[in-house]
Design a protein around this motif. Structure first.
Motif, short mmCIF file in Angstrom:
data_model
loop_
_atom_site.label_atom_id
_atom_site.label_comp_id
_atom_site.label_asym_id
_atom_site.label_seq_id
_atom_site.Cartn_x
_atom_site.Cartn_y
_atom_site.Cartn_z
N SER A 123 0.94 -1.50 0.42
CA SER A 123 0.35 -0.45 -0.27
C SER A 123 1.51 1.52 -0.28
CB SER A 123 -0.49 0.23 1.61
OG SER A 123 -0.59 -0.21 2.05
N TYR A 124 0.14 2.11 0.02
CA TYR A 124 0.84 3.82 -0.32
C TYR A 124 0.51 4.58 1.11
CZ TYR A 124 2.17 2.01 -4.49
OH TYR A 124 2.90 1.51 -5.55
N SER A 137 -3.66 1.25 -3.13
CA SER A 137 -3.44 1.49 -4.55
C SER A 137 -1.89 2.70 -5.33
CB SER A 137 -4.31 0.79 -5.60
OG SER A 137 -4.68 1.81 -5.72
N TYR A 138 -1.68 2.13 -5.95
CA TYR A 138 -0.77 3.88 -6.26
C TYR A 138 -2.36 4.34 -7.22
CZ TYR A 138 1.63 6.90 -9.73
OH TYR A 138 2.74 8.27 -10.32
N ASP A 139 -3.27 3.68 -8.13
CA ASP A 139 -3.96 4.56 -8.14
C ASP A 139 -5.49 5.52 -7.35
OD1 ASP A 139 -3.53 4.59 -10.61
OD2 ASP A 139 -5.02 2.12 -11.34
N ASP A 140 -5.87 4.96 -6.36
CA ASP A 140 -6.12 5.31 -5.37
C ASP A 140 -5.41 6.85 -4.63
OD1 ASP A 140 -7.64 3.38 -5.87
OD2 ASP A 140 -7.58 2.66 -3.25
N HIS A 142 -3.62 8.61 -6.29
CA HIS A 142 -3.93 9.73 -7.58
C HIS A 142 -5.49 10.09 -7.32
CE1 HIS A 142 -3.32 11.39 -11.79
NE2 HIS A 142 -2.47 11.40 -11.70
N GLU A 143 -6.45 9.53 -7.16
CA GLU A 143 -7.46 9.86 -7.30
C GLU A 143 -7.67 10.84 -6.17
OE1 GLU A 143 -11.54 10.51 -8.37
OE2 GLU A 143 -9.80 8.93 -8.65
N GLU A 146 -6.24 14.25 -6.65
CA GLU A 146 -6.54 15.15 -8.40
C GLU A 146 -7.58 15.35 -7.51
OE1 GLU A 146 -6.79 15.08 -11.10
OE2 GLU A 146 -4.82 14.27 -12.35
N GLN A 147 -8.43 14.79 -6.77
CA GLN A 147 -9.96 15.11 -5.95
C GLN A 147 -9.77 16.75 -5.37
OE1 GLN A 147 -12.82 12.43 -4.02
NE2 GLN A 147 -12.61 11.03 -5.60
N GLN A 159 -2.74 18.24 -14.14
CA GLN A 159 -2.27 17.23 -13.71
C GLN A 159 -2.06 17.24 -12.67
OE1 GLN A 159 -0.37 15.59 -17.06
NE2 GLN A 159 0.88 16.44 -17.22
N VAL A 246 -10.50 6.01 -0.69
CA VAL A 246 -10.29 7.00 -1.25
C VAL A 246 -10.94 8.33 -0.62
CG1 VAL A 246 -10.48 8.73 -3.57
CG2 VAL A 246 -9.47 6.08 -3.33
#
Length: 523
Positions: A123-124, A137-140, A142-143, A146-147, A159, A246
């Motif tokens: 995890s991160y 996850s890495y995507d979480d 980034h989300e 972004e939010q 970005q 998230v």
């Protein structure tokens, strides 16, 4: 007899040899052990016996094999957390049954599978100031970033990326905001001007005079955006229940919470105005500032006060370019007067608003303007500044005129304590025994010393800053009109004369003839 005993011993030896041969055939795990001290070991893993071995030399290797086998049979790609408490019990044996190493590994793996408590997920951890959230996850990650940015980048012009922080010895990622890449067609068009053409363009640009920009040349909109705090991301292995969704992470880092900041007092400030402007209760402001005794405490220009403001853990800073027309005020012009106190000022010219067109870059933090830079302006009507003459001398301080005493009546509206007494109290009263020493609150000239209607025996003193202090209900006056007194000099004794309900000192401060609350001026 001796021959008989010898035959008996031989029979025992033959019987033992036959027994050993039979055991070797029927029980292959039985081994003849060498006399080397402890040569027989019972092996236990997490309190469960997993086998018996003639040596512990290879025990660590067996444990590694067993762990690998257990993880493989569990079938997890993540980090599996297992209890592996290994114990051995050694003894010396001549002959004993021992286990095959493969059997020991098999039993160890079974025990490990039963003791596998949790799976640690890759995890991160995202850290903002002292707040940390864990995402799966890495995507979480980034989300989340972004939010947090989305409410301010409504046109999706920027970005978020995670870049390795070169200043850190360990692998730490840092959140970085950058403009979105230009379209491929624009990139191709740019690349077409490479080579000789690019050199020519650069040469002509260096000799062409710079033309002043018109208002039409300024592009209204977002020009820059960044996180106000440094965001660090590190890889970690965590339990399932330690991970945030998230939505939870966004709420934790963007919800507003009370944050303490330093506020510097400016000219004209009052405690009530500071509380109103910053939406902080008066009792809270007094509680968090040791310099404030109550709402009547005097404050001075440039004094630093602690105030609380609502701020999210993760703040967003951004700049917008704007073109607008506005009414504007010219800066106040001050004329210093070294003969006046700083409390004295006179307006020499009243202001008048002007009209102008402006191109400016405005900086915001979480929606609140924190800075403004004017890039270009066109004046339609010039603003007339306010001109103020003000003193530069620091005014004298005022001290409490008695030692001790109990505040028995405050300043302002009240019920009349006795017939004929005012319901609008012009000063403050301290209850104190008759004969208590009364001193001058500030240096000045005595203008009245004697009987005064309502006050009983009283003393009035005029001060260099234009103020006047009054001391009433005295039992004895110790000064005369026209006398000059210094601050702290004894001028009278307290009493109970005039309209009075008991022994006390009545004290006033008047500015331009009007009574003010003395507690706001006492040092």
């Amino acid at each position: 007899m001796h021959l008989y005993n010898r035959r008996i011993r031989l029979c025992y030896i033959e019987a033992a040899a036959i027994a050993l041969a039979v055991c070797a055939l029927l029980f292959p795990s039985m081994q003849l052990l060498r006399h080397t001290g402890d040569n027989y070991f019972i092996i236990r893993l997490n309190g469960v016996e997993v086998g018996r071995l003639p040596s512990t030399d290879n025990l660590d290797a067996l444990l590694v094999r067993a762990r690998r086998q257990a993880v493989g049979e569990i079938g997890s790609d993540e980090l599996v957390f297992m209890d592996t408490e290994l114990e051995t019990e050694g003894s010396e044996r001549l002959w004993a049954a021992v286990n095959d190493e493969d059997d020991v590994v098999e039993k160890m793996a079974d025990v490990m599978k039963r003791s596998a408590r949790e799976t640690l997920h890759r995890s991160y951890t995202v850290k903002v100031n002292e707040t940390a959230v864990n995402l799966g996850s890495y995507d979480d990650v980034h989300e989340l970033l972004e939010q947090a940015l989305a409410p301010y980048d409504t046109q999706n012009q920027y970005q978020v990326a995670l870049e390795l922080d070169d200043d850190r010895e360990i692998n730490v990622l840092e959140a970085v905001i950058s403009p979105l890449e230009k379209a491929a067609a624009e990139e191709e068009e740019f690349s077409a001007s490479a080579g000789v053409a690019a050199d020519l363009e650069e040469m002509f640009a260096s000799v062409e005079p710079e033309v002043e920009k018109g208002f039409e040349d300024y592009t209204a909109g977002l020009t820059d955006i960044n996180y106000a705090e440094k965001i660090e991301v590190v890889e970690a292995y965590l339990l399932e229940e330690e991970l945030n969704t998230v939505e939870e992470a966004v709420n934790l880092v963007t919800k507003e919470q009370e944050t303490q900041i330093i506020y510097k007092v400016v000219s004209g400030d009052t405690l009530s105005q500071i509380c109103l402007t910053n939406n902080i209760p008066m009792d809270e402001l007094v509680a968090i500032n040791d310099a404030l005794e109550d709402e009547n405490t005097m404050i001075r220009v440039d004094q630093e006060l602690v105030i609380t403001v609502p701020e999210p853990e993760l703040s967003i800073m951004w700049k917008e370019e704007q073109v607008y027309t506005e009414d504007y005020e010219a800066e106040v012009q001050y004329i210093p007067n070294d003969d006046w106190y700083t409390t004295q000022r006179v307006t020499l010219q009243e202001p008048s608003a002007g009209r102008r067109k402006v191109a400016a870059v405005i900086e915001y933090k979480n929606g609140q303007e924190v800075g403004r830079e004017i890039l270009k302006e066109q004046i339609y009507a010039e603003a007339v500044p306010k001109i103020v003459e003000r003193g530069t001398k620091i005014p004298p301080t005022y001290i409490k005129p008695i030692s001790g005493g109990r505040l028995s009546s405050g300043f302002g509206a009240r019920s009349a304590p006795t017939k004929g007494a005012s319901t609008n109290h012009k000063g403050v009263d301290w209850a104190t025994p008759i004969g208590t020493s009364v001193v001058a609150s500030n240096a000045g000239t005595v203008v009245h010393a004697g009987w005064a209607s309502g006050y009983g025996y009283a003393v009035y003193i005029n001060h260099a800053d234009g103020r006047q202090t009054r001391y009433g209900h005295l039992s004895k006056v110790l000064v005369k009109a026209g006398q000059t007194v210094s601050q702290g000099e004894r001028i009278a004794l307290s009493g109970n004369t005039g309209r009075s309900t008991g022994p006390h000192l009545h004290f006033e401060i008047r500015i331009n003839g009007s009574a003010v609350n003395p507690l706001k001026y006492l040092n």
